[in-house]
Design a protein around this motif. Structure first.
Motif, PDB file in Angstrom:
ATOM      1  N   TRP A   1       0.812  -1.221   0.000  1.00 13.87           N
ATOM      2  CA  TRP A   1       0.000   0.000   0.000  1.00 13.87           C
ATOM      3  C   TRP A   1       0.844   1.268   0.000  1.00 13.87           C
ATOM      4  CZ3 TRP A   1      -5.407  -0.162  -0.072  1.00 13.87           C
ATOM      5  CH2 TRP A   1      -5.977  -1.421   0.109  1.00 13.87           C
ATOM      6  N   LEU A   2       0.325   2.286  -0.659  1.00 10.46           N
ATOM      7  CA  LEU A   2       0.805   3.646  -0.440  1.00 10.46           C
ATOM      8  C   LEU A   2       0.576   4.009   1.028  1.00 10.46           C
ATOM      9  CD1 LEU A   2      -0.727   5.150  -3.675  1.00 10.46           C
ATOM     10  CD2 LEU A   2       1.715   5.186  -3.124  1.00 10.46           C
ATOM     11  N   ALA A   3       1.443   4.845   1.589  1.00 14.48           N
ATOM     12  CA  ALA A   3       1.333   5.172   3.014  1.00 14.48           C
ATOM     13  C   ALA A   3      -0.042   5.780   3.326  1.00 14.48           C
ATOM     14  CB  ALA A   3       2.446   6.147   3.414  1.00 14.48           C
ATOM     15  N   GLU A   4      -0.484   6.685   2.481  1.00 17.82           N
ATOM     16  CA  GLU A   4      -1.786   7.301   2.730  1.00 17.82           C
ATOM     17  C   GLU A   4      -2.913   6.284   2.532  1.00 17.82           C
ATOM     18  OE1 GLU A   4      -2.268  11.159   0.885  1.00 17.82           O
ATOM     19  OE2 GLU A   4      -4.453  10.992   0.971  1.00 17.82           O
TER      20      GLU A   4
ATOM     21  N   TRP B   1      -2.668   3.080   3.222  1.00 21.98           N
ATOM     22  CA  TRP B   1      -2.679   2.205   4.398  1.00 21.98           C
ATOM     23  C   TRP B   1      -3.360   2.907   5.580  1.00 21.98           C
ATOM     24  CZ3 TRP B   1      -2.974  -2.512   5.421  1.00 21.98           C
ATOM     25  CH2 TRP B   1      -2.649  -3.038   6.691  1.00 21.98           C
TER      26      TRP B   1
ATOM     27  N   LEU C   1      -8.451   4.363  -5.833  1.00 24.59           N
ATOM     28  CA  LEU C   1      -7.084   4.350  -6.360  1.00 24.59           C
ATOM     29  C   LEU C   1      -6.154   3.647  -5.383  1.00 24.59           C
ATOM     30  CD1 LEU C   1      -4.837   5.321  -8.325  1.00 24.59           C
ATOM     31  CD2 LEU C   1      -4.612   7.333  -6.882  1.00 24.59           C
ATOM     32  N   PHE C   2      -6.365   3.836  -4.100  1.00 19.87           N
ATOM     33  CA  PHE C   2      -5.496   3.182  -3.121  1.00 19.87           C
ATOM     34  C   PHE C   2      -5.537   1.654  -3.290  1.00 19.87           C
ATOM     35  CE2 PHE C   2      -6.666   7.064  -0.440  1.00 19.87           C
ATOM     36  CZ  PHE C   2      -5.470   7.713  -0.684  1.00 19.87           C
TER      37      PHE C   2
ATOM     38  N   SER D   1      -2.291   6.270 -12.873  1.00 17.45           N
ATOM     39  CA  SER D   1      -1.408   6.844 -11.855  1.00 17.45           C
ATOM     40  C   SER D   1      -1.215   8.343 -12.070  1.00 17.45           C
ATOM     41  CB  SER D   1      -0.049   6.143 -11.897  1.00 17.45           C
ATOM     42  OG  SER D   1       0.566   6.360 -13.154  1.00 17.45           O
TER      43      SER D   1
ATOM     44  N   SER E   1      -2.062  12.184 -11.924  1.00 17.51           N
ATOM     45  CA  SER E   1      -2.910  13.167 -11.255  1.00 17.51           C
ATOM     46  C   SER E   1      -3.555  14.044 -12.318  1.00 17.51           C
ATOM     47  CB  SER E   1      -2.098  14.004 -10.284  1.00 17.51           C
ATOM     48  OG  SER E   1      -1.363  14.967 -10.981  1.00 17.51           O
TER      49      SER E   1
ATOM     50  N   VAL F   1      -6.388  19.397  -8.685  1.00 14.13           N
ATOM     51  CA  VAL F   1      -5.441  19.149  -7.598  1.00 14.13           C
ATOM     52  C   VAL F   1      -5.987  17.994  -6.760  1.00 14.13           C
ATOM     53  CG1 VAL F   1      -6.457  20.775  -5.933  1.00 14.13           C
ATOM     54  CG2 VAL F   1      -4.033  20.253  -5.814  1.00 14.13           C
ATOM     55  N   ASN F   2      -5.083  17.108  -6.355  1.00 13.51           N
ATOM     56  CA  ASN F   2      -5.449  15.990  -5.479  1.00 13.51           C
ATOM     57  C   ASN F   2      -6.575  15.119  -6.035  1.00 13.51           C
ATOM     58  OD1 ASN F   2      -3.481  16.656  -3.646  1.00 13.51           O
ATOM     59  ND2 ASN F   2      -4.834  17.873  -2.354  1.00 13.51           N
ATOM     60  N   GLN F   3      -6.605  14.987  -7.348  1.00 16.97           N
ATOM     61  CA  GLN F   3      -7.540  14.080  -7.991  1.00 16.97           C
ATOM     62  C   GLN F   3      -6.745  13.244  -8.991  1.00 16.97           C
ATOM     63  OE1 GLN F   3     -11.278  14.677  -7.899  1.00 16.97           O
ATOM     64  NE2 GLN F   3     -11.405  16.835  -7.374  1.00 16.97           N
ATOM     65  N   TYR F   4      -7.247  12.061  -9.286  1.00 18.98           N
ATOM     66  CA  TYR F   4      -6.548  11.178 -10.220  1.00 18.98           C
ATOM     67  C   TYR F   4      -7.439  10.875 -11.414  1.00 18.98           C
ATOM     68  CZ  TYR F   4      -2.607  11.116  -7.263  1.00 18.98           C
ATOM     69  OH  TYR F   4      -1.506  11.545  -6.586  1.00 18.98           O
TER      70      TYR F   4
ATOM     71  N   ALA G   1      -8.374  10.041  -4.574  1.00 14.51           N
ATOM     72  CA  ALA G   1      -7.779   8.703  -4.484  1.00 14.51           C
ATOM     73  C   ALA G   1      -8.603   7.743  -3.638  1.00 14.51           C
ATOM     74  CB  ALA G   1      -6.360   8.799  -3.937  1.00 14.51           C
TER      75      ALA G   1
ATOM     76  N   GLU H   1     -10.284  23.212  -4.027  1.00 15.39           N
ATOM     77  CA  GLU H   1      -9.834  22.698  -2.733  1.00 15.39           C
ATOM     78  C   GLU H   1      -9.004  23.737  -1.994  1.00 15.39           C
ATOM     79  OE1 GLU H   1      -8.250  18.691  -2.909  1.00 15.39           O
ATOM     80  OE2 GLU H   1      -7.135  19.013  -1.058  1.00 15.39           O
TER      81      GLU H   1
ATOM     82  N   SER I   1       2.378  16.383  -9.728  1.00 11.64           N
ATOM     83  CA  SER I   1       2.214  15.527  -8.563  1.00 11.64           C
ATOM     84  C   SER I   1       3.397  14.581  -8.509  1.00 11.64           C
ATOM     85  CB  SER I   1       0.908  14.765  -8.647  1.00 11.64           C
ATOM     86  OG  SER I   1       1.034  13.701  -9.549  1.00 11.64           O
TER      87      SER I   1
ATOM     88  N   LYS J   1       6.438   4.963  -1.173  1.00  7.76           N
ATOM     89  CA  LYS J   1       5.080   4.844  -0.654  1.00  7.76           C
ATOM     90  C   LYS J   1       4.391   6.184  -0.424  1.00  7.76           C
ATOM     91  CE  LYS J   1       5.977   4.315   4.339  1.00  7.76           C
ATOM     92  NZ  LYS J   1       5.972   3.357   5.449  1.00  7.76           N
TER      93      LYS J   1
ATOM     94  N   ASN K   1      -0.962  12.209  -3.752  1.00  6.43           N
ATOM     95  CA  ASN K   1      -1.452  13.430  -3.097  1.00  6.43           C
ATOM     96  C   ASN K   1      -0.330  14.299  -2.529  1.00  6.43           C
ATOM     97  OD1 ASN K   1      -4.095  12.857  -3.717  1.00  6.43           O
ATOM     98  ND2 ASN K   1      -4.523  11.841  -1.767  1.00  6.43           N
TER      99      ASN K   1
ATOM    100  N   TYR L   1       2.948  17.073  -3.978  1.00 13.03           N
ATOM    101  CA  TYR L   1       3.406  17.819  -5.139  1.00 13.03           C
ATOM    102  C   TYR L   1       4.909  18.045  -5.057  1.00 13.03           C
ATOM    103  CZ  TYR L   1      -1.193  17.948  -6.934  1.00 13.03           C
ATOM    104  OH  TYR L   1      -2.377  17.527  -7.464  1.00 13.03           O
TER     105      TYR L   1
END
Lengths: 422, 422, 422, 422
Positions: free
Chosen positions: A242-245, A247, A291-292, A357, A359, A382-385, A409, D245, D359, D379, D383, D385
């Motif tokens: 997992w990506l840290a966020e 997880w 996405l995660f 992957s 953004s 921003v902050n969207q995939y 995500a 955002e 990103s 990881k 999200n 930049y």
């Protein structure tokens, strides 16, 4: 996109507008009023907001002696256009028991008639071009909301312990699919973005060049059965893939499976669908992952997600095209397989949106429209995939290879699935 | 409370049950489904839950060959009885678009008929006594929900920028009230709690002794006009009169006036009522303030709130009795003034519930009922404050001098007002 | 409380002030700066704030040509007195690495000397009386913070995986206690509140009458062993004995034992103490439970918590008095048993504060002091519950039968235990 | 990167390690223990964690008969490596008053000596190469934390109403800069990523091709004066230039200026710096803005942010190189201007990190290291930049043109500024 034949335009306009009402037809007024979460909207609100879009951006600008259908609707049904003014708070759309559904239907009929009158009103050339552009945008906008109507009502019904179906009846089993394969692309400088002379959203422009390194992309989507192997191998209990966020997201929310999966008292896997609870069909494409989850699955499977440039390059090279989505919105059902002629790449459209992957950022030279309508796409970059393709809930005729769908995500309530790359 | 005459009991039962439907009559199915906040419930849920109460605590216990109307309703309409089992999450009651209103009406009719059959079924003495006790509790419970239906729908409609009235029509202006006075009581050992042989809730028992020091209590409730003076003197901008937690509450929520007050573009004060937005009537009793606001006002006015023992002692001494609440639930309208005979204490009932400084605790010797029904009152006896009297929304015949209503210190959506003491 | 002998007053003043520094002596400057949660404060902040209290309420009011030690300290070390002005945000007290400890010590020395000079300055009678009253309040205030210093540093050290002790050394085992018994009281009208001519806080006044029904109160506190039986019987897994808000609190926080209990890898029970991790001593009085836990245990045990009037009535009737708290603050250690002469009631003081079922409300006729100092107690009289007695961390000479300690229902980091009643 | 000369390696190792202690030298032990927010860490924690990195990833793997300095440190000072095991909760790093600073210094000395011994221990070739690679990574890691030590202590001191400086003394005024200009680049296929044979992080690999359309990039950074014009034109009060955002972020937090700006009582603009509060220097490069603010400013100014490929292409084309950061970490002070020889592009390094619109995603072919150390970068690739360049707080020798720094879009406490593109 010239508005040469008013009858053709009026027919096209009425067809799209009627499809929205058809989507609401299986639902009661009660069903149409509720909002299951801030990200989703009530069906009634979708029906009113899409009408507001035509009233605000076309009638208000072009109708002689414009009078709003109801002065308060400008605020109540404004989604996010700061340039238009105040907005009813998004998380409270489900509290709008007034206007009642009947009045929203009247609102739709009123605006539809006024739009039809405007189409037939003998506008001069410049105004006709402007009307054609706005009408087209409004109809594409309405089609986007048609997909959201299905995903939002599915989410609503899933919160109800009765697990009611949007429609009744059994879900046809998917046929066993081909084993997955990899399709190789050589890479190089490729064109990304819309190039034709039909409609596209501003975020697909301008067409520009990107360099793509050689890559492989999977010939079909990940199935429920394949993802179940990840679940049963402890995929939601081990931080490693997992990506840290991602997880953190899993742990904070205590997740252990895709959004609409559950087990019955005998341990059998079920999936909530628009036809209610159904046995999990292992052959169908997986849907409703974030996405995660998509990224973790890809890592676990020794692969990765494609970039949006890779996806678009593959789609164009293979010549795959959107087909006719299944009659019941459930991924992988009875849709005609796209791309069969091209041999290898299947399920690019009509099944599930495919997480990339990439953004969501502006293309080089991106220029939003002037005025409030310029808020349509650009301010969300921003902050969207980006998701590519289209889903079983996308209206016929809406998708294309350059289409850029986008969600945060952690979003899971759309028909979102996984196509691997490497 | 013997069940001697089945016809009388059946009539009483049906009258209360029909009143709930009458309260819902001005509302559409859409209105009945929405939930404006976790503390409030949809009208439809109230209608179903009160029915669930009869089905679960009477039919399931006493009906031969009991079959539930719908097996899922046991969970969907359980409010907070852990002893009964699982519960649908409280903040998501507004998502229950199914069962539809029509099915809830059918549920009510079905349970009503079965209850009526049970009443007429020739039970033996012990069972008749038990049935009478549970029927009485169920009807009192339904009356409590009748008041909540009005406060909850008022809160819902207030969230809508259209400010729709629950009913149409102008609100009669209140007559100028008498200037406030103080009524003196000598104190001493007094009895607190219910002593008669009619119905009361378990939290009113046992009757017991409390010592009350000499005190004065105000002859009437604080009016809108009096509270407006506090607002305009900067009452919401100065920490001095507030409890520390109350001041945090004001600052965190950015409050500067009672819940349903607002100003129009000319600066005129309006109040949202069940008849929609109305000019603020300065003569009416103030409603919809929290304990924090009530306490701050009292400090600012050089007074304090009464204890519940003081209130009950005063009410009994003066012999005031609940009257007939106003036909439209709005405090201080056309209710018959209670206590006029006693001369001094007015508005003890039928206008606004009156905050006391007493936290909601068990009376010495308090003993909740056995089983799940024992969760009715006792488990809420922490961090809540007692309100006494009754309001314009309380059904006729429901209130009495020993009645203990209770809400957290920050609750404002009930018809809650202020009677001063010193 | 006349200030007749300046030398006596100076000695008393210096003794209390030096005790605060003695409490900080085992700690490093680093230990003194950290804040483990918003409810707790750093040791350094306690040392500075108690000094601020003397500077602000005595020196500023009575010193000729007053100059603050540091102008910014007025804000930095103001706890909650809105009447004094701005305050450094409470949750950020642990970020005040400046002033350093050395400067706070200098602040203390400076203010101490100025207070001593004021005591010896030959004030006239009225000023002497005023000074005596404020000095007494300031020292009582400092003693309250001395207890908080111990509970706050215990909480801080418990967050550290090294589990360091505030002091080193083994904790003496408690002797097996007597089996619990019930002490009966007849009830009647009793006096509640402080009646002597020594010091008391304003919240203990005025002495007034309350009627107490006959009751039994337990002869000693609940022990760790008794509470362990509740834990092992599933007390934290069954909603039945809990208040509804208490059960939410348990579930939301995932609780299953008292604050400082834990199990080692062999399943043995340990307790974090001011001497570090120690085996759980089953004979000692239970400490560090919330009102929610105390109330649930009492229900489970077929009993209830006493009211504050019952507790005070019992304490006065039995003539129990505070003794000398144990040399190491741990409940039930080597404190001299209070009340042995009276035969029955033990552990009323010096072990654990005892939760009552009484919310913290003003006594009839309560009148807070004028000015900012009136914020000391009165403004907290909502959503808090009264604790009676005193604990192993209470400074000698601070407690009395009429003392009202108070905390919210969920607070656990004080030395709070359970005495049953019925 | 061969470890050929142990003496050289030991000297390099000791020099970097000592620089960390030098950064802590102006601070007291109290200053070193506090944590101002979850995103920041105490200085003491930085000193211990960087040591933990060497102990865990080098000594534990390569030292004969490895014994940990303290067994609990493995958990206490693990930042985010799930592969290593448990972690002390990040938001509670400021509660670790133990181990004391003295013990952390001893920990550093102990690990340093053992590392030096390992360097000099005559390892064979493969082990020497492995040690050289891990040492290099450990030192680069320590340099990253050296920058964080400065930004974290700045944030801590800014929370203190005393506004203490990390160092004393006046801040030299910046000289008036050149007016900004645009530097044009033709675009085409360009190489992105590290290509040399020195050190780089895994996220800079592999070098790969990207197509860049023609673009202009600003010759210098945006100054405080230029951003002040945006502030004074109402930039924080108008939604138009903001990402959706970003606008939510502004409104929710009530923002109206960069992180460390404030106004004195006369309306003069001040900025909190590592030298305490200083008059805002209009000529210096703006620092401490989020991506949201950078993007909004760029829109307002009719420009945009560069992509990371554009930035790297420009930096390489212009041949600009990192220089020597200013002796006091404050952007734009007395650093030697980089790139002056190349004529046009200035301030690419040593002043402020520069937000890009890219990103943080893996380069095509990205492959993290095996084992726990592979968690270093990969990881976090969602999200966040990318920021390019380096800042006044970056240690000399740490930056390069391919360096990818990354933070979430709302982060402001780093030295982050704006370079425009179009």
């Amino acid at each position: 996109m010239q508005l040469n034949d008013p009858a053709v335009w009026t027919a096209r306009f009425r067809a799209v507008r009627e499809h929205s009402l058809a989507l609401a037809a299986p639902l009661s007024d009660e069903d149409c009023g509720a909002q299951s979460m801030p990200d989703a909207s009530p069906i009634k609100w979708h029906l009113a907001h899409t009408t507001w879009f035509f009233e605000t951006f076309i009638l208000e600008a072009m109708e002689r002696a414009f009078q709003p259908f109801h002065p308060a609707f400008r605020v109540l049904f404004n989604s996010y256009y700061n340039g238009v003014g105040e907005k009813h708070p998004r998380p409270q759309r489900g509290l709008l028991t007034r206007p009642p559904m009947a009045q929203v239907r009247a609102y739709r009929a009123n605006v539809d008639d006024r739009i039809a009158a405007l189409i037939g009103s003998g506008l001069d050339g410049e105004a006709r071009a402007r009307l054609a552009a706005l009408l087209t945008l409004g109809l594409q906008h309405e089609q986007q909301h048609q997909e959201l109507m299905l995903t939002d009502v599915k989410h609503l019904l899933a919160q109800n312990g009765l697990y009611p179906g949007y429609l009744a009846g059994p879900l046809p089993r998917a046929l066993p699919g081909a084993p997955p394969g990899w399709v190789h692309f050589e890479g190089g400088v490729t064109a990304v973005g819309y190039e034709g002379d039909g409609f596209c959203f501003d975020n697909e422009l301008p067409s520009h060049r990107q360099f793509v390194e050689p890559f492989d992309i999977a010939s079909r989507l990940v199935t429920n059965g394949e993802f179940l192997a990840f679940v049963e191998a402890g995929g939601y209990r081990d931080a490693a893939p997992w990506l840290a966020e991602g997880w953190d997201w899993v742990c904070t929310q205590g997740l252990d499976k895709p959004l609409y999966w559950q087990r019955d008292e005998h341990g059998n896997w079920l999936e909530f669908t628009l036809l209610g609870l159904q046995p999990l069909d292992l052959e169908r494409p997986l849907a409703h992952v974030s996405l995660f989850e998509a990224d973790a699955y890809a890592h676990w499977a020794g692969a990765r997600l494609p970039t949006e440039a890779e996806w678009e390059h593959a789609a164009r090279s293979a010549g795959t095209l959107p087909g006719t989505p299944p009659s019941l919105p459930h991924p992988g059902g009875d849709a005609e397989e796209d791309g069969h002629e091209a041999g290898l790449l299947t399920q690019m459209f009509d099944h599930c949106w495919q997480w990339t992957s990439s953004s969501y950022t502006p293309y080089p030279g991106f220029r939003p429209a002037a005025g409030a309508i310029g808020e349509y796409n650009g301010k969300f970059m921003v902050n969207q995939y980006v998701l590519r393709g289209s889903s079983c809930a996308t209206p016929a005729g809406h998708a294309r290879a350059s289409y850029r769908n986008f969600f945060p995500a952690g979003a899971r309530w759309q028909f979102t699935g996984i196509r691997l790359a490497r």
